[in-house]
Scaffold this motif. Sequence first.
Motif, PDB file in Angstrom:
ATOM      1  N   ALA A  73       0.832  -1.209   0.000  1.00  0.00           N
ATOM      2  CA  ALA A  73       0.000   0.000   0.000  1.00  0.00           C
ATOM      3  C   ALA A  73       0.865   1.258   0.000  1.00  0.00           C
ATOM      4  O   ALA A  73       0.616   2.194  -0.767  1.00  0.00           O
ATOM      5  CB  ALA A  73      -0.935  -0.017   1.196  1.00  0.00           C
ATOM      6  N   PRO A 125      -7.964  -6.862   3.257  1.00  0.00           N
ATOM      7  CA  PRO A 125      -6.955  -6.185   2.437  1.00  0.00           C
ATOM      8  C   PRO A 125      -7.202  -4.683   2.323  1.00  0.00           C
ATOM      9  O   PRO A 125      -6.919  -4.074   1.297  1.00  0.00           O
ATOM     10  CB  PRO A 125      -7.112  -6.883   1.081  1.00  0.00           C
ATOM     11  CG  PRO A 125      -8.546  -7.255   1.037  1.00  0.00           C
ATOM     12  CD  PRO A 125      -8.922  -7.612   2.465  1.00  0.00           C
ATOM     13  N   THR A 126      -7.697  -4.067   3.366  1.00  0.00           N
ATOM     14  CA  THR A 126      -8.080  -2.660   3.339  1.00  0.00           C
ATOM     15  C   THR A 126      -6.971  -1.731   2.849  1.00  0.00           C
ATOM     16  O   THR A 126      -7.221  -0.887   1.983  1.00  0.00           O
ATOM     17  CB  THR A 126      -8.585  -2.216   4.728  1.00  0.00           C
ATOM     18  OG1 THR A 126      -9.623  -3.109   5.117  1.00  0.00           O
ATOM     19  CG2 THR A 126      -9.103  -0.803   4.706  1.00  0.00           C
ATOM     20  N   ALA A 129      -6.599  -2.175  -0.938  1.00  0.00           N
ATOM     21  CA  ALA A 129      -7.758  -1.637  -1.670  1.00  0.00           C
ATOM     22  C   ALA A 129      -7.716  -0.107  -1.677  1.00  0.00           C
ATOM     23  O   ALA A 129      -8.010   0.519  -2.697  1.00  0.00           O
ATOM     24  CB  ALA A 129      -9.056  -2.143  -1.049  1.00  0.00           C
ATOM     25  N   ALA A 130      -7.319   0.494  -0.566  1.00  0.00           N
ATOM     26  CA  ALA A 130      -7.225   1.963  -0.503  1.00  0.00           C
ATOM     27  C   ALA A 130      -6.126   2.473  -1.441  1.00  0.00           C
ATOM     28  O   ALA A 130      -6.297   3.499  -2.105  1.00  0.00           O
ATOM     29  CB  ALA A 130      -6.953   2.418   0.935  1.00  0.00           C
ATOM     30  N   ALA A 132      -5.151   0.974  -4.187  1.00  0.00           N
ATOM     31  CA  ALA A 132      -5.700   0.812  -5.540  1.00  0.00           C
ATOM     32  C   ALA A 132      -6.614   1.986  -5.865  1.00  0.00           C
ATOM     33  O   ALA A 132      -6.551   2.547  -6.959  1.00  0.00           O
ATOM     34  CB  ALA A 132      -6.441  -0.514  -5.667  1.00  0.00           C
ATOM     35  N   GLU A 133      -7.455   2.375  -4.919  1.00  0.00           N
ATOM     36  CA  GLU A 133      -8.358   3.518  -5.117  1.00  0.00           C
ATOM     37  C   GLU A 133      -7.570   4.789  -5.423  1.00  0.00           C
ATOM     38  O   GLU A 133      -7.931   5.556  -6.317  1.00  0.00           O
ATOM     39  CB  GLU A 133      -9.231   3.749  -3.879  1.00  0.00           C
ATOM     40  CG  GLU A 133     -10.260   2.686  -3.618  1.00  0.00           C
ATOM     41  CD  GLU A 133     -11.507   2.820  -4.478  1.00  0.00           C
ATOM     42  OE1 GLU A 133     -11.674   3.827  -5.176  1.00  0.00           O
ATOM     43  OE2 GLU A 133     -12.322   1.878  -4.438  1.00  0.00           O
ATOM     44  N   THR A 150     -13.757   0.599  -9.251  1.00  0.00           N
ATOM     45  CA  THR A 150     -13.453   0.728  -7.825  1.00  0.00           C
ATOM     46  C   THR A 150     -12.231  -0.114  -7.481  1.00  0.00           C
ATOM     47  O   THR A 150     -11.813  -0.981  -8.255  1.00  0.00           O
ATOM     48  CB  THR A 150     -14.632   0.250  -6.959  1.00  0.00           C
ATOM     49  OG1 THR A 150     -14.774  -1.172  -7.130  1.00  0.00           O
ATOM     50  CG2 THR A 150     -15.929   0.964  -7.311  1.00  0.00           C
ATOM     51  N   GLY A 151     -11.677   0.134  -6.307  1.00  0.00           N
ATOM     52  CA  GLY A 151     -10.563  -0.673  -5.820  1.00  0.00           C
ATOM     53  C   GLY A 151     -10.940  -2.136  -5.734  1.00  0.00           C
ATOM     54  O   GLY A 151     -10.143  -3.015  -6.082  1.00  0.00           O
ATOM     55  N   ASP A 152     -12.161  -2.414  -5.289  1.00  0.00           N
ATOM     56  CA  ASP A 152     -12.629  -3.806  -5.218  1.00  0.00           C
ATOM     57  C   ASP A 152     -12.735  -4.423  -6.612  1.00  0.00           C
ATOM     58  O   ASP A 152     -12.385  -5.590  -6.808  1.00  0.00           O
ATOM     59  CB  ASP A 152     -13.970  -3.885  -4.489  1.00  0.00           C
ATOM     60  CG  ASP A 152     -13.842  -3.622  -2.996  1.00  0.00           C
ATOM     61  OD1 ASP A 152     -12.742  -3.819  -2.440  1.00  0.00           O
ATOM     62  OD2 ASP A 152     -14.857  -3.232  -2.388  1.00  0.00           O
ATOM     63  N   ASP A 153     -13.234  -3.647  -7.593  1.00  0.00           N
ATOM     64  CA  ASP A 153     -13.297  -4.136  -8.977  1.00  0.00           C
ATOM     65  C   ASP A 153     -11.898  -4.516  -9.459  1.00  0.00           C
ATOM     66  O   ASP A 153     -11.685  -5.567 -10.060  1.00  0.00           O
ATOM     67  CB  ASP A 153     -13.832  -3.065  -9.937  1.00  0.00           C
ATOM     68  CG  ASP A 153     -15.274  -2.681  -9.691  1.00  0.00           C
ATOM     69  OD1 ASP A 153     -16.023  -3.465  -9.082  1.00  0.00           O
ATOM     70  OD2 ASP A 153     -15.644  -1.561 -10.122  1.00  0.00           O
ATOM     71  N   LEU A 155      -9.164  -5.261  -7.692  1.00  0.00           N
ATOM     72  CA  LEU A 155      -8.615  -6.442  -7.016  1.00  0.00           C
ATOM     73  C   LEU A 155      -9.259  -7.722  -7.540  1.00  0.00           C
ATOM     74  O   LEU A 155      -8.577  -8.742  -7.695  1.00  0.00           O
ATOM     75  CB  LEU A 155      -8.776  -6.323  -5.504  1.00  0.00           C
ATOM     76  CG  LEU A 155      -7.931  -5.227  -4.849  1.00  0.00           C
ATOM     77  CD1 LEU A 155      -8.221  -5.142  -3.360  1.00  0.00           C
ATOM     78  CD2 LEU A 155      -6.449  -5.442  -5.097  1.00  0.00           C
TER      79      LEU A 155
END
Length: 192
Positions: A73, A125-126, A129-130, A132-133, A150-153, A155
């Motif tokens: 991150a 995985p916060t 994901a942050a 990635a955002e 989105t970050g979730d998309d 990942l």
Amino acid sequence: MPQRQDSPRRSDAQRNRERILEVALAELSRCANAPLSVIARKAGVGQGTFYRNFPNRESLVLEIYRHEMRQVADSATHLIETRAPDEALRAWMDRLAEFAMTKAGLAAAIRQVTGAPGGPAKPPPTPVAAAAELLLRANVEAGTIRPGITGDDFLLAIAGLWQLEPDLDWRPRAARLLDLVMDGLRAGADRA
């Protein structure tokens, strides 16, 4: 005078902790059941120092996982500050592949720790994901990738990394997979 809990860790104590994590990562990647005494010895610390930092195997394995996620991150911030947004995103994807292979090496140890009834849960995985955002937002603002991802998309789109075999030559395959994802992100971009 005793050290307050919220005060910074002494530099030698911090170095000991980091050395334990570094050795544990290598040892547990080789063998999920690596004895903690071997890890302490190879880290150059006594048993007391080891157990003050990590009272049990579970705390050590989960801290390695969290530590690796934080490093991945944190690398996103550095990359976005030093490269063009699309170059930063692609370089971070390579760093994420490295993380995936490290995590794959630790997969058995993580399953042992989190798979036991009543055992601790795997940390989410916060931070990743942050990160990635952050990279996605910078790329959308620069018009280099399509909006709405989105970050979730992201990942989920790169989840194939976790299917690669870390003991094989995974790098060329990971590069092809990540180039494919990058091409998909660029499709429909608002390039000027």
